[in-house]
Design a protein around this motif. Sequence first.
Motif, mmCIF file in Angstrom:
data_model
loop_
_atom_site.group_PDB
_atom_site.id
_atom_site.type_symbol
_atom_site.label_atom_id
_atom_site.label_comp_id
_atom_site.label_asym_id
_atom_site.label_seq_id
_atom_site.Cartn_x
_atom_site.Cartn_y
_atom_site.Cartn_z
ATOM 1 N N ILE A 71 0.830 -1.102 -0.037
ATOM 2 C CA ILE A 71 0.108 -0.030 -0.006
ATOM 3 C C ILE A 71 1.183 1.545 -0.192
ATOM 4 O O ILE A 71 2.041 1.219 0.650
ATOM 5 N N ALA A 72 0.465 2.012 -0.757
ATOM 6 C CA ALA A 72 1.020 3.786 -1.267
ATOM 7 C C ALA A 72 0.826 4.668 0.791
ATOM 8 O O ALA A 72 -0.627 4.556 0.631
ATOM 9 N N VAL A 73 1.576 4.218 1.506
ATOM 10 C CA VAL A 73 1.349 4.896 3.066
ATOM 11 C C VAL A 73 0.835 6.469 2.753
ATOM 12 O O VAL A 73 0.768 7.632 2.943
ATOM 13 N N TYR A 74 2.605 6.938 1.629
ATOM 14 C CA TYR A 74 2.264 8.402 1.630
ATOM 15 C C TYR A 74 2.103 8.107 -0.136
ATOM 16 O O TYR A 74 2.963 8.451 -0.878
ATOM 17 N N PRO A 75 0.333 8.509 -0.613
ATOM 18 C CA PRO A 75 0.754 8.450 -2.003
ATOM 19 C C PRO A 75 1.021 9.833 -2.575
ATOM 20 O O PRO A 75 1.972 10.977 -1.941
ATOM 21 N N ASN A 76 0.940 9.827 -3.858
ATOM 22 C CA ASN A 76 2.402 10.603 -4.506
ATOM 23 C C ASN A 76 2.000 11.373 -4.265
ATOM 24 O O ASN A 76 0.569 12.581 -4.210
ATOM 25 N N GLY A 77 2.115 13.309 -4.593
ATOM 26 C CA GLY A 77 1.864 14.289 -4.138
ATOM 27 C C GLY A 77 1.624 15.275 -2.594
ATOM 28 O O GLY A 77 1.485 16.238 -2.684
ATOM 29 N N SER A 78 1.603 14.146 -2.022
ATOM 30 C CA SER A 78 1.728 14.072 -0.337
ATOM 31 C C SER A 78 2.721 15.243 -0.050
ATOM 32 O O SER A 78 4.143 14.766 0.195
ATOM 33 N N VAL A 79 2.840 16.412 0.619
ATOM 34 C CA VAL A 79 3.991 17.537 1.058
ATOM 35 C C VAL A 79 4.774 16.613 2.958
ATOM 36 O O VAL A 79 3.707 16.261 3.227
ATOM 37 N N LEU A 80 5.633 16.139 2.826
ATOM 38 C CA LEU A 80 6.399 15.785 4.177
ATOM 39 C C LEU A 80 6.640 16.886 5.242
ATOM 40 O O LEU A 80 8.150 16.981 4.750
ATOM 41 N N LEU A 81 7.472 16.913 5.891
ATOM 42 C CA LEU A 81 8.028 17.324 7.058
ATOM 43 C C LEU A 81 8.902 16.191 6.921
ATOM 44 O O LEU A 81 8.648 15.018 7.660
ATOM 45 N N LEU A 82 10.385 16.857 7.091
ATOM 46 C CA LEU A 82 11.316 15.554 7.446
ATOM 47 C C LEU A 82 11.740 15.967 9.028
ATOM 48 O O LEU A 82 11.930 17.468 9.215
ATOM 49 N N SER A 83 12.816 15.233 9.630
ATOM 50 C CA SER A 83 13.329 15.535 11.453
ATOM 51 C C SER A 83 14.182 16.389 10.244
ATOM 52 O O SER A 83 14.422 17.377 12.119
ATOM 53 N N ASP A 84 14.630 16.707 9.605
ATOM 54 C CA ASP A 84 15.784 17.560 9.611
ATOM 55 C C ASP A 84 15.420 19.371 9.262
ATOM 56 O O ASP A 84 15.861 20.086 8.575
ATOM 57 N N GLY A 85 14.173 19.303 9.213
ATOM 58 C CA GLY A 85 13.543 20.572 8.815
ATOM 59 C C GLY A 85 13.077 21.393 7.567
ATOM 60 O O GLY A 85 12.165 21.870 6.637
ATOM 61 N N ARG A 86 13.475 20.346 6.609
ATOM 62 C CA ARG A 86 13.228 20.459 5.152
ATOM 63 C C ARG A 86 11.674 19.533 4.521
ATOM 64 O O ARG A 86 11.726 18.953 5.511
ATOM 65 N N ARG A 87 11.648 20.220 3.948
ATOM 66 C CA ARG A 87 9.653 20.321 3.117
ATOM 67 C C ARG A 87 10.185 19.118 1.930
ATOM 68 O O ARG A 87 10.617 19.746 0.892
ATOM 69 N N GLY A 88 9.233 18.153 1.823
ATOM 70 C CA GLY A 88 9.226 17.435 0.685
ATOM 71 C C GLY A 88 8.029 17.099 -0.412
ATOM 72 O O GLY A 88 7.715 17.123 0.883
ATOM 73 N N GLN B 168 7.085 6.056 -5.618
ATOM 74 C CA GLN B 168 6.915 5.412 -5.148
ATOM 75 C C GLN B 168 8.059 4.848 -5.200
ATOM 76 O O GLN B 168 9.078 4.448 -5.870
ATOM 77 N N ASN B 169 8.387 3.943 -3.841
ATOM 78 C CA ASN B 169 9.567 3.034 -3.452
ATOM 79 C C ASN B 169 9.476 1.286 -2.831
ATOM 80 O O ASN B 169 8.474 1.380 -2.485
ATOM 81 N N VAL B 170 9.043 0.682 -4.342
ATOM 82 C CA VAL B 170 8.391 -0.785 -4.341
ATOM 83 C C VAL B 170 9.163 -1.214 -3.330
ATOM 84 O O VAL B 170 8.273 -1.640 -2.379
ATOM 85 N N GLU B 171 9.990 -1.334 -2.870
ATOM 86 C CA GLU B 171 10.508 -2.576 -1.637
ATOM 87 C C GLU B 171 10.475 -1.731 -0.512
ATOM 88 O O GLU B 171 10.311 -2.479 0.436
ATOM 89 N N LYS B 172 9.983 -0.099 0.017
ATOM 90 C CA LYS B 172 9.987 -0.080 1.280
ATOM 91 C C LYS B 172 8.896 0.856 1.151
ATOM 92 O O LYS B 172 9.449 2.413 0.749
ATOM 93 N N PRO B 173 7.139 0.441 0.438
ATOM 94 C CA PRO B 173 6.736 2.075 0.944
ATOM 95 C C PRO B 173 6.684 2.906 1.804
ATOM 96 O O PRO B 173 6.079 3.679 1.034
ATOM 97 N N ASP B 174 7.010 2.924 3.344
ATOM 98 C CA ASP B 174 6.987 3.701 3.562
ATOM 99 C C ASP B 174 8.013 4.566 3.620
ATOM 100 O O ASP B 174 8.430 5.375 4.223
ATOM 101 N N LYS B 175 9.062 4.863 2.546
ATOM 102 C CA LYS B 175 10.062 5.203 2.480
ATOM 103 C C LYS B 175 10.157 5.783 0.814
ATOM 104 O O LYS B 175 10.918 5.213 0.130
#
Length: 365
Positions: free
Chosen positions: A297-314, A319-326
Motif C-alpha cells: 500500500i502507498a502509505v504516502y501517496p504521490n503529491g503528499s507534502v512531508l516534513l522531515l526530521s531535519d526541517g526540510r519539506r518535500g 513510490q519505493n516499491v521495496e519500502k513503501p513507507d520510504k
Amino acid sequence: MRLISTKSLKPGMVIGRTIWNGAGRPLLQDGVEISDIIINRLIKLHILYVYIDDQISQGIEVIETVPEKVRHQAIQEIENSFKELKKQTGKDITHCLDMKSKQFVSIIDDLMTYIFESKEIVTVLSDAFIYDEYIYQHSLQVTIYSISIARELGYNAEEIRQIGIGAMLHDVGKMLIPSDILNKPGRLTNEEFDTMKLHAKYGFDLLRNLHTISLLSAHCAFQHHERLDGSGYPRGLVDFEIHPYAKIIAVADVFDAVTSNRVYRSKMLPSEGMGIILEGSGTLYDERVVMAFSKTIAVYPNGSVLLLSDGRRGIVCKQNVEKPDKPWLRIFEENNIIMKATYEMDCNVTNISIEKVELDYVMSE
C-alpha cells in the motif's frame, strides 16, 4: 500535482485531478480555477483533500492501480446488485445472488488483471469519487486491498479469486440490517450495535448455500470481524480458529474503514490508518497479513507534502516499491525557505525520518 486539504485551499489555485460523482460524471474537472464558491461546495460535500497543480509539484503524477473508469463501473455493479438484493425476501435473495455471481467473478477477474500487471504499489484515492452510500465503494476498496495482500502472500489465482469474492461480499449481510441503524449519523447504542453485528452471520447465511460461490468465500463474510485475541464477533474466535482468508479481509476492512469518510467521523490519512493496523499486529491482526499489506500500500501517496526530521519539506514524487513507507521526495524547502532549484531524495537511503504529513501546507507569499 499536489495533495492539499480543502480547508487550506485558496482562490486562484487550480484543480489537478477530476472529482467524480456517483453517476460517473465530473463533479469538478481538472484545470478549473478554484473560487470561494468551489471551496465552500467541497467542504459541504465533506471532501477533505483535493489535488492541485502548482509550480513545486509540476510533473508529479498520481496513477491509481485500478483505472477510474473500471473502478466506477465496478462500484456501480456492486450498488445495483446490492440494491436488487435488498428488494428480495427468503429464497429469492439466494436466487438473486446466484444470478449475480458471474458478474461478481467478472469484476474480480478484471481487478486481478490490473493489480497483477501493475509494477507500482497499490494506490486508492477514496476522494476521487463521491458516493452517497459508503458500503459500495468500501466493498470495492476492500476487494482491491485483499487481492493485493493475497498476491503478496503467494496465493494462486483461484485462491485469490475466492478471497476477492469473499472481500466483495463481506458486507452483503448489511442488506438485511435496518436502514436507520445502517445509516445512523451518530454513535450506535449498545442495542443497535448488537443488531449491526448480526450482518456477519446474515452474510454467511446468504452465501453458504450458493452453488456458484465457494464456502470459503462465505466464511470471509462470517469471520471478517473476528480478532486473534478473541475480542471480535460474532463468535469470539481466536487465532487458529479464524480462516486465513478472513484474516486478510479483516486487515483490508479496518484500513479502508478508518481511511474513508463516514457520516460520524472524518477519515484518517493512509499513514495513520497503517499505524492503527501495525498497532494491532499480533494481537488483533495476523502478523504475516499485516507485513504483506505494509508492502503493498502507498502509505504516502504521490503529491503528499512531508516534513522531515531535519526541517526540510518535500513532495512525494514516486513510490519505493521495496519500502513503501520510504518514498522518493522532491525537496523544495530548507530552513523554511523555498528553494530556487528542487532535488530528489530517496528516503530509503538516509537516516532522516518522516516527521509528519502536511496536507495543510500553503506556500508563503
